[in-house]
Design an enzyme around this catalytic site. Structure first.
Site, PDB file in Angstrom:
ATOM      1  N   LYS A 100       0.870  -1.066   0.078  1.00  0.00           N
ATOM      2  CA  LYS A 100       0.002   0.002   0.232  1.00  0.00           C
ATOM      3  C   LYS A 100       0.704   1.221   0.022  1.00  0.00           C
ATOM      4  O   LYS A 100       1.908   1.166   0.675  1.00  0.00           O
ATOM      5  CB  LYS A 100      -1.025  -0.043   1.210  1.00  0.00           C
ATOM      6  CG  LYS A 100      -1.971   1.078   1.367  1.00  0.00           C
ATOM      7  CD  LYS A 100      -2.658   0.788   2.411  1.00  0.00           C
ATOM      8  CE  LYS A 100      -4.059   1.566   2.836  1.00  0.00           C
ATOM      9  NZ  LYS A 100      -4.803   1.326   3.977  1.00  0.00           N
TER      10      LYS A 100
ATOM     11  N   SER B 123      -9.824   0.995   3.427  1.00  0.00           N
ATOM     12  CA  SER B 123      -8.808   2.023   2.300  1.00  0.00           C
ATOM     13  C   SER B 123      -7.837   1.315   1.746  1.00  0.00           C
ATOM     14  O   SER B 123      -7.283   1.786   0.870  1.00  0.00           O
ATOM     15  CB  SER B 123      -8.091   3.002   3.212  1.00  0.00           C
ATOM     16  OG  SER B 123      -7.202   2.515   4.229  1.00  0.00           O
TER      17      SER B 123
ATOM     18  N   SER C 201      -9.616  -1.672   7.625  1.00  0.00           N
ATOM     19  CA  SER C 201      -9.022  -1.279   6.103  1.00  0.00           C
ATOM     20  C   SER C 201      -8.324  -2.412   5.305  1.00  0.00           C
ATOM     21  O   SER C 201      -8.114  -1.965   4.159  1.00  0.00           O
ATOM     22  CB  SER C 201      -8.512  -0.089   6.286  1.00  0.00           C
ATOM     23  OG  SER C 201      -9.227   1.114   6.156  1.00  0.00           O
TER      24      SER C 201
END
Length: 385
Positions: free
Chosen positions: A75, A150, A174
């Site tokens: 990420k 996310s 997330s």
């Protein structure tokens, strides 16, 4: 469906090589990413790293590092030295990381090859990966749907077959929620088990990095590689902090039925009940427990989290870090830099967090939320008894 364990076995047997694995990964990204938008940046040097890993297997065999030659994605709020680390925000669009996050160091030491970094809701604020400054990420299973968030970019990267595993971060779901949306395994570890050094802070008392994989065994492997005490993060805990639990033939499971009575789709409850029935059939004991305070959890979260967001993102002011907009006065620079650099969801959370931390409201909101949090911890500990 590739797993880390399958790839490792193929590499050791000589049936497949890291070179082939990384080439296949880059090929999938080239074919699908324009549509899915899972990756923000692709690391072309991964191919050269794969050739070195292939040669290393020929020399070391099963003594090679446990993740050697396996392509993964991370990420883009996790620092990888020499690579753009934007947090999917315009305010950090041109920032290049000057060091590796601790978990990146550990993954590299275990031989993993990072093929690229993935999209996210800006600064990890969102549940759909629609709040990125660099475009929406789509769900590979149905591009009319979101992949969750996310960590939606990391989930989509695995779900579209580009990598067998990816790393995300989880504050309030997330990693776990996009794993659910994309049909993967997502794991958030105990707070402090994994170092946060080199992770862009959103909610410092809540954030943890975690794996998105195709199997539970792979999630365990990645977590084991990343976990452990880090002198750069005082909140990390030693692996022997909690006693090792011996394997037994049967266990007692608590089910908070009243907590799940609202907001759960019928088909989801049907699957849940089937799992409960299978536990009973296997000889385990299932008890209904009460967690009455947990209905306050979401309210407490949406006070504690924005408060920490407001504090953590104060550093992006146009002077110390990130985008710097022109202004006639220092206040103009602050206002213009933050107005232009932050997206709407980030601004909302900063405003809310600043409000609950302000004089006159701190005790009424933030103090009560932290008290509720403490009482929920106690309630859960009592449930485990």
């Amino acid at each position: 469906m590739n797993t880390l364990h399958t790839l490792r076995s193929q590499f050791l047997a000589g049936d497949y090589t890291p070179t082939q694995a990384v080439e296949a990964s880059l090929k999938v990204i080239a074919e699908k990413n324009d549509d899915i938008n899972a990756f923000l940046h692709v690391y072309e040097e991964a191919a050269a790293e794969a050739k070195l890993a292939t040669a290393q297997y020929m020399q070391q065999g099963d003594k090679a590092p446990v993740l050697l030659g396996i392509p993964i994605a991370v990420k883009n709020n996790i620092l990888v030295k020499g690579k753009k680390a934007t947090g999917a925000s315009k305010i950090l669009e041109d920032y290049t990381a000057v060091y590796d996050a601790t978990i990146i160091k550990r993954l590299k030491a275990a031989g993993a090859i990072i093929v690229g970094d993935t999209n996210l809701d800006e600064f990890a604020m969102g549940g759909s990966t629609e709040n990125s400054a660099f475009g929406v990420t789509k769900n590979p299973h149905d591009t009319n749907r979101v992949p969750g968030g996310s960590s939606g970019g990391s989930a989509a990267a695995v779900a579209m077959g580009a990598v067998p595993a990816a790393i995300g971060t989880d504050t309030g779901g997330s990693v776990r929620q996009p794993a659910s949306f994309c049909g993967l395994v997502g794991f958030k570890s105990t707070y402090g088990a994994v170092s946060r050094y080199g992770l862009m802070a959103m909610g410092s008392s809540l954030d943890q990095a975690g794996p998105l994989t195709n199997s539970v065994a792979d999630a365990e492997l990645l977590h084991t590689v990343m976990a452990g005490v880090d002198e750069m993060d005082a909140t990390t805990i030693d692996t022997d902090t909690y006693p090792e639990v011996s394997v037994k033939d049967s266990y007692t499971f608590g089910v908070p039925k009243s907590f799940m009575k609202d907001g759960v789709d019928a088909d989801v409850m049907e699957v849940f009940e089937a799992h409960v029935a299978s536990l009973k059939a296997a000889g385990h004991t299932v008890k209904e427990i009460e967690l009455p305070l947990f209905e306050k959890g979401l309210a407490a979260y949406y006070i504690v989290m924005p408060a920490e967001v407001s504090s953590n993102l104060a550093r992006y002011d146009g002077i110390r870090s990130g985008l710097s907009a022109d202004g006639d006065t220092l206040l103009d620079v602050y206002e213009q830099s933050r107005s232009q650099g932050f997206g709407a969801e980030v601004k909302r959370r900063i405003l809310l967090g600043t409000h609950v931390l302000s004089s006159g409201y701190y005790d009424a909101y933030y103090g009560k939320a932290e008290l509720a949090r403490k009482m929920m911890r106690e309630e859960l500990a009592e449930g485990f008894q």
